[in-house]
Motif scaffolding. Structure first.
Motif, mmCIF file in Angstrom:
data_model
loop_
_atom_site.group_PDB
_atom_site.id
_atom_site.type_symbol
_atom_site.label_atom_id
_atom_site.label_comp_id
_atom_site.label_asym_id
_atom_site.label_seq_id
_atom_site.Cartn_x
_atom_site.Cartn_y
_atom_site.Cartn_z
ATOM 1 N N TYR A 102 -22.219 -9.800 103.201
ATOM 2 C CA TYR A 102 -23.459 -10.063 103.927
ATOM 3 C C TYR A 102 -23.530 -11.509 104.389
ATOM 4 O O TYR A 102 -24.472 -11.895 105.073
ATOM 5 C CB TYR A 102 -24.676 -9.696 103.053
ATOM 6 C CG TYR A 102 -25.125 -8.278 103.297
ATOM 7 C CD1 TYR A 102 -24.355 -7.205 102.870
ATOM 8 C CD2 TYR A 102 -26.293 -8.006 104.002
ATOM 9 C CE1 TYR A 102 -24.741 -5.902 103.119
ATOM 10 C CE2 TYR A 102 -26.686 -6.704 104.249
ATOM 11 C CZ TYR A 102 -25.906 -5.655 103.814
ATOM 12 O OH TYR A 102 -26.276 -4.360 104.074
ATOM 13 N N ASN A 103 -22.555 -12.312 103.982
ATOM 14 C CA ASN A 103 -22.577 -13.732 104.369
ATOM 15 C C ASN A 103 -22.092 -13.846 105.798
ATOM 16 O O ASN A 103 -20.952 -13.513 106.097
ATOM 17 C CB ASN A 103 -21.649 -14.545 103.465
ATOM 18 C CG ASN A 103 -22.037 -14.431 102.011
ATOM 19 O OD1 ASN A 103 -21.776 -13.419 101.374
ATOM 20 N ND2 ASN A 103 -22.685 -15.456 101.511
ATOM 21 N N HIS A 104 -22.957 -14.334 106.666
ATOM 22 C CA HIS A 104 -22.505 -14.450 108.055
ATOM 23 C C HIS A 104 -22.411 -15.895 108.527
ATOM 24 O O HIS A 104 -21.998 -16.152 109.650
ATOM 25 C CB HIS A 104 -23.347 -13.584 108.989
ATOM 26 C CG HIS A 104 -24.809 -13.875 108.968
ATOM 27 N ND1 HIS A 104 -25.334 -14.976 109.580
ATOM 28 C CD2 HIS A 104 -25.836 -13.201 108.405
ATOM 29 C CE1 HIS A 104 -26.649 -14.960 109.401
ATOM 30 N NE2 HIS A 104 -26.972 -13.901 108.690
ATOM 31 N N THR A 105 -22.818 -16.829 107.668
ATOM 32 C CA THR A 105 -22.611 -18.230 108.057
ATOM 33 C C THR A 105 -21.817 -18.926 106.959
ATOM 34 O O THR A 105 -21.869 -18.525 105.793
ATOM 35 C CB THR A 105 -23.946 -18.982 108.224
ATOM 36 O OG1 THR A 105 -24.723 -18.746 107.058
ATOM 37 C CG2 THR A 105 -24.698 -18.537 109.460
ATOM 38 N N GLN A 127 -31.453 -4.302 111.180
ATOM 39 C CA GLN A 127 -31.166 -4.815 112.519
ATOM 40 C C GLN A 127 -31.209 -6.344 112.520
ATOM 41 O O GLN A 127 -30.440 -7.000 113.218
ATOM 42 C CB GLN A 127 -32.185 -4.227 113.517
ATOM 43 C CG GLN A 127 -31.867 -4.499 114.979
ATOM 44 C CD GLN A 127 -30.429 -4.097 115.359
ATOM 45 O OE1 GLN A 127 -29.930 -3.052 114.943
ATOM 46 N NE2 GLN A 127 -29.748 -4.958 116.130
ATOM 47 N N SER A 128 -32.103 -6.914 111.683
ATOM 48 C CA SER A 128 -32.229 -8.386 111.650
ATOM 49 C C SER A 128 -30.901 -9.036 111.260
ATOM 50 O O SER A 128 -30.555 -10.106 111.747
ATOM 51 C CB SER A 128 -33.327 -8.798 110.677
ATOM 52 O OG SER A 128 -33.048 -8.247 109.412
ATOM 53 N N TRP A 129 -30.148 -8.365 110.400
ATOM 54 C CA TRP A 129 -28.833 -8.930 110.023
ATOM 55 C C TRP A 129 -27.935 -8.981 111.253
ATOM 56 O O TRP A 129 -27.335 -10.010 111.558
ATOM 57 C CB TRP A 129 -28.179 -8.095 108.910
ATOM 58 C CG TRP A 129 -26.950 -8.775 108.339
ATOM 59 C CD1 TRP A 129 -26.906 -9.633 107.281
ATOM 60 C CD2 TRP A 129 -25.596 -8.689 108.845
ATOM 61 N NE1 TRP A 129 -25.617 -10.091 107.089
ATOM 62 C CE2 TRP A 129 -24.790 -9.531 108.030
ATOM 63 C CE3 TRP A 129 -24.982 -8.010 109.901
ATOM 64 C CZ2 TRP A 129 -23.420 -9.695 108.227
ATOM 65 C CZ3 TRP A 129 -23.609 -8.176 110.100
ATOM 66 C CH2 TRP A 129 -22.843 -9.007 109.275
ATOM 67 N N HIS A 130 -27.891 -7.870 111.972
ATOM 68 C CA HIS A 130 -27.032 -7.819 113.167
ATOM 69 C C HIS A 130 -27.512 -8.810 114.227
ATOM 70 O O HIS A 130 -26.700 -9.404 114.937
ATOM 71 C CB HIS A 130 -26.997 -6.393 113.727
ATOM 72 C CG HIS A 130 -26.239 -5.453 112.836
ATOM 73 N ND1 HIS A 130 -24.872 -5.473 112.733
ATOM 74 C CD2 HIS A 130 -26.656 -4.485 111.998
ATOM 75 C CE1 HIS A 130 -24.471 -4.552 111.867
ATOM 76 N NE2 HIS A 130 -25.535 -3.941 111.405
ATOM 77 N N ASP A 131 -28.831 -9.001 114.320
ATOM 78 C CA ASP A 131 -29.349 -9.923 115.330
ATOM 79 C C ASP A 131 -28.896 -11.353 115.065
ATOM 80 O O ASP A 131 -28.626 -12.124 115.977
ATOM 81 C CB ASP A 131 -30.888 -9.886 115.358
ATOM 82 C CG ASP A 131 -31.388 -8.541 115.860
ATOM 83 O OD1 ASP A 131 -30.568 -7.796 116.459
ATOM 84 O OD2 ASP A 131 -32.573 -8.230 115.642
ATOM 85 N N GLU A 132 -28.808 -11.694 113.767
ATOM 86 C CA GLU A 132 -28.452 -13.072 113.421
ATOM 87 C C GLU A 132 -26.948 -13.322 113.368
ATOM 88 O O GLU A 132 -26.493 -14.433 113.617
ATOM 89 C CB GLU A 132 -29.017 -13.415 112.046
ATOM 90 C CG GLU A 132 -30.486 -13.747 112.054
ATOM 91 C CD GLU A 132 -30.997 -13.967 110.645
ATOM 92 O OE1 GLU A 132 -30.224 -14.446 109.790
ATOM 93 O OE2 GLU A 132 -32.169 -13.632 110.417
ATOM 94 N N ALA A 133 -26.181 -12.289 113.009
ATOM 95 C CA ALA A 133 -24.768 -12.523 112.684
ATOM 96 C C ALA A 133 -23.862 -12.561 113.924
ATOM 97 O O ALA A 133 -23.785 -11.578 114.659
ATOM 98 C CB ALA A 133 -24.288 -11.435 111.735
ATOM 99 N N THR A 134 -23.176 -13.682 114.111
ATOM 100 C CA THR A 134 -22.117 -13.707 115.118
ATOM 101 C C THR A 134 -20.767 -13.539 114.419
ATOM 102 O O THR A 134 -19.809 -13.035 114.984
ATOM 103 C CB THR A 134 -22.089 -15.039 115.888
ATOM 104 O OG1 THR A 134 -21.864 -16.090 114.945
ATOM 105 C CG2 THR A 134 -23.378 -15.278 116.643
#
Ligand code: GLC
Length: 509
Positions: free
Chosen positions: A77-80, A272-279
């Motif tokens: 779940y870590n996207h940064t 969806q918020s996870w997908h919105d934030e994660a590049t």
């Protein structure tokens, strides 16, 4: 498993031959035998062959990034990546293959250099056979008992006050994440029974249920694989970190990739918020599971795999990790004794027992700089005695050491090809040319990469050559040791995931 035999010195070559299922074709001299081992282990290490392995591994990595049911290439779940500014106090848990460590960790910011991450108090609990044998929830009850013991330590008491302590867990096994703090337990490997009846059950709930039984004032806020933890902890200090490598008893790698590298199904059900934030996303590759049919293997590797409880499950691990290097050497030695008359045809005590020749001992042999190799002789005699009438000779030790060097050299080269493939995969997915970045750091942790004499240097030398041959810079991929990375990474994971209210003192960022 190989047939168990009495731990006695074998009287003659013929009886030794009968005991092992290595196919012995002819009697050879010791020199002929060693030449065969050398040919077998060195032939696949030409640069062109390693580049070929790397290209094939990359194709396999790419395929698994798309397969939703593959037990590897698992997105966290870590996207940064951490900025190094994260601050707070956490309880970090590290469940490894042989120890469970519980530590109170303070993150104070990378500006403080080495002191930016500090272990206030750490207690290690050995996971011996009686603990690995604990089935299902009994293992998690044992963990809770040890957490309680650590919380009672005076240093921990004085730091935490009466607040509920946020915990992060570094888990040295596969886990299919379902949220930052939860994930489905998967088959565990490494001889653990904790997965018994618990596969696909939520790991966080298993641990928290056991903690609640003891009324512990803790919450489990982040779960990460130890590879991902290593990536987080090295990146906290070094912004060029994009990969991490574990090479100890087991092996694994984690990588920072654009989300577009993975199929949508691979992410499971995420808000969806996870997908919105994660590049981007940190991916646990479970690198150990790759490479079947790609690496050239010897008859001794085949023998090892054939008798393995989980045959074909982690083929890459069998070639490079600490659990297996000693076993490969043992299998070669058994044949050398029987076929070529090493040690005058006497099998040293205990060498008939699978997994009883430890990689640790190989490391001691390779590290010995005494002219007479007396340290090696002492270590060998202690671990695997020969009768006083026929002690180890210097020639025996030189011979055995050459076998160890060939096995560890191949491991270093194969490791380099696996890492090179990950580097190249990331370039493809980012759309970068090989010389676009000055360098990329790979945070490394584990007994083999940290302590085996000359191992990291040999792997680095191969990486340099592979990198240059594929258009990159010499030194474009740097293997850097990340000390205590599982513990620090577990703390960084809580901080990075929980945001403002993750720290005990609420001071985040
Ligand atoms: C094994 C596990 C993996 C872990 C690695 C290093 O390969 O499957 O999850 O990261 O060992 O500890």
């Amino acid at each position: 498993m190989l047939p168990s035999v009495a731990k006695t010195i074998l009287p003659s070559i013929p009886s030794a031959k009968k005991l092992y299922n290595v196919v012995i074709t002819s009697d050879r001299t010791m020199d002929e035998f060693l030449a065969e081992v050398k040919r077998t282990f060195e032939a696949p290490l030409q640069l062109s062959a390693l580049l070929d392995i790397s290209a094939k591994l990359k194709a396999q990595y790419k395929q698994r990034l798309l397969e939703s049911d593959a037990p590897c290439m698992l997105p966290s779940y870590n996207h940064t990546l951490p900025t190094g500014e994260e601050r707070g106090t956490y309880l970090a848990l590290d469940v490894g293959g042989s120890t469970f460590r519980v530590a109170l960790v303070e993150l104070k910011g990378k500006d403080l250099g080495e002191k930016g991450m500090e272990i206030v108090k750490m207690v290690s609990y050995k996971i011996d056979n009686s603990i690995t044998a604990l089935k299902g929830r009994l293992f998690f009850d044992w963990m809770a008992e040890k957490i309680e013991q650590t919380l009672a330590e005076p240093e921990v008491q004085s730091h935490r006050g009466s607040k509920v302590l946020p915990m992060g867990l570094a888990w040295s096994f596969p886990v299919e994440q379902t949220s930052p703090r939860s994930g489905k337990l998967k088959r565990m490997g490494k001889g653990f029974g904790a997965d018994h009846g618990c596969v696909d059950i939520d790991l966080c709930e298993l641990i928290m249920d056991s903690c609640r039984k003891r009324n512990l004032q803790v919450t489990l806020d982040a779960i990460v694989n130890d590879g991902t933890a290593t990536l987080l902890s090295r990146a906290y200090r070094d912004p060029a970190t994009r990969l991490a490598l574990i090479l100890g008893t087991g092996t694994n790698a984690a990588i920072h990739l654009p989300v577009t590298a993975l199929s949508q199904e691979k992410f499971g059900q995420r808000p969806q918020s996870w997908h919105d934030e994660a590049t981007h996303v940190l991916v646990n590759t479970e690198m150990s599971m790759f490479g079947k049919g790609i690496h050239k293997v010897s008859k001794w590797d085949d023998d090892l795999n054939e008798h393995h409880q989980k045959k074909d499950y982690q083929p890459f691990e069998h070639l490079i990790s600490g659990r297996y290097l000693g076993e490969i050497v043992r299998l070669i030695v058994v044949e050398a004794v029987a076929d070529a008359g090493l040690f005058e045809g006497r099998l040293p005590d205990g060498m008939d027992i699978p997994y009883n020749f430890y990689t640790d001992l190989m490391a001691q042999l390779e590290a010995d700089e005494t002219p007479s190799l007396s340290k090696s002789m002492y270590a060998l005699q202690k671990a695997h005695p020969l009768p006083a009438s026929h002690p180890y000779t210097r020639t025996d030790v030189v011979y055995l050491r050459q076998i160890c060097q060939l096995v560890s050299q191949r491991a270093a080269a194969y490791l380099a090809s696996g890492v090179h493939a990950l580097w190249s995969l990331r370039l493809d997915e980012e759309g970068l040319s090989p010389d676009a970045e000055d360098h990329v750091t790979i945070g490394c942790n584990g007994s083999v990469i940290e302590k085996y004499p000359g191992f990291r240097e040999r792997a680095q030398a191969y990486l340099d050559e592979l990198c240059v041959r594929s258009g990159g810079r010499r030194g474009g991929i740097v293997l850097e040791i990340a000390i205590e990375s599982a513990i620090y990474g577990a703390a960084v994971a809580v901080c990075a995931l929980e945001g403002q209210d993750a720290g005990v003192d609420g001071k985040v960022g």
